[in-house]
Write an enzyme that holds these catalytic residues in place. Structure first.
Site: not given
Length: 251
Positions: A154-156
């Site tokens: 999600n973050y990347c």
């Protein structure tokens, strides 16, 4: 219109945002310290700036909510009627294995990191152009946007989106507004120390040994890069990405 320059910094109540707030306050900007829930920490940053002769105001807003961003911009313009610098620093991590990651954890991280950057950038850029301000907008990505990492789909993904977003927006806003991206490495903030267990001396020693500069970065070192990009010395730089990571990743 006021002649004092204004820097709006999202997620500025601690960590990298706090360091950037102090850096711009030192340069005589009226610093808008945005926060979502940490009011006491935001007020502490504001008080520190005021005690050192600077000007700052804490304003609450969730950058992933359009109505909140509209209110944030309106309140900021009511103070000085201008925004010269936007630092899209607000971010969120909800790490977890991809196969069991919930839709809510994926969308919330994307909303805060990527949608929040879109909303703030669009609305601030509109005010800059309307007021004929040669503004600067900085987005914050991460080296893992390019190389990926375990438990961070999600973050990347959100941070990779910010990289592409920066390039597209820089093309459309030139020559009136410059837009650049900064990608920090391991920085000595509470969030990084906790997430990567760096309070453990053995873990920290192993990590630092893998970094060419042999140490973790300091938040003010990233703030110095942002300061440069928003200065007249960087007047011919837009749409670019800058790594501040001690050589840990060379993109």
């Amino acid at each position: 219109m006021s002649t004092r320059k204004v820097a709006l910094i999202t997620g500025a109540s601690r960590g990298l945002g706090e360091a950037m707030a102090y850096r711009f306050a030192h340069n005589d900007y009226h610093v808008i310290v945005n926060y979502r829930t940490t009011k006491e920490e935001a007020e502490r940053v504001v008080e520190n700036i005021r005690q050192n002769g600077g000007k700052a105001t804490a304003l609450q807003a969730d950058v992933s909510v359009e109505e909140d961003v509209d209110r944030l911009i309106t309140q900021t313009l009511a103070l000085e009627d201008r925004i010269d610098v936007l630092l899209n620093n607000a971010g969120l991590n909800r790490d977890g294995p991809f196969l069991t990651m919930s839709v809510e954890d994926f969308t919330r991280v994307v909303d805060v990191n990527l949608l929040g950057t879109f909303l703030c950038t669009q609305k601030v850029a509109q005010t800059m152009i309307e007021r004929q301000i040669a503004g600067n907008i900085i987005t914050i990505s991460a080296s893992t946007a390019l190389r990926g990492r375990r438990n961070g789909a999600n973050y990347c993904a959100a941070k990779a989106g910010i990289l592409a977003f920066t390039k597209c927006v820089a093309i459309e806003l030139a020559p009136h507004v410059r837009v650049n991206c900064v990608l920090p490495g391991y920085m000595e903030t509470d969030e990084v120390m906790e997430r990567f267990a760096l309070h453990d001396p053995a873990v920290r020693e192993t990590l630092e040994a893998s970094i060419p500069m042999q140490r973790i970065g300091q938040p003010d070192e990233l703030a110095a890069m942002v300061e440069f990009l928003c200065s007249d010395k960087a007047s011919y730089i837009t749409g670019q990405s800058f790594f501040v990571n001690g050589g840990n990743y060379m993109g």
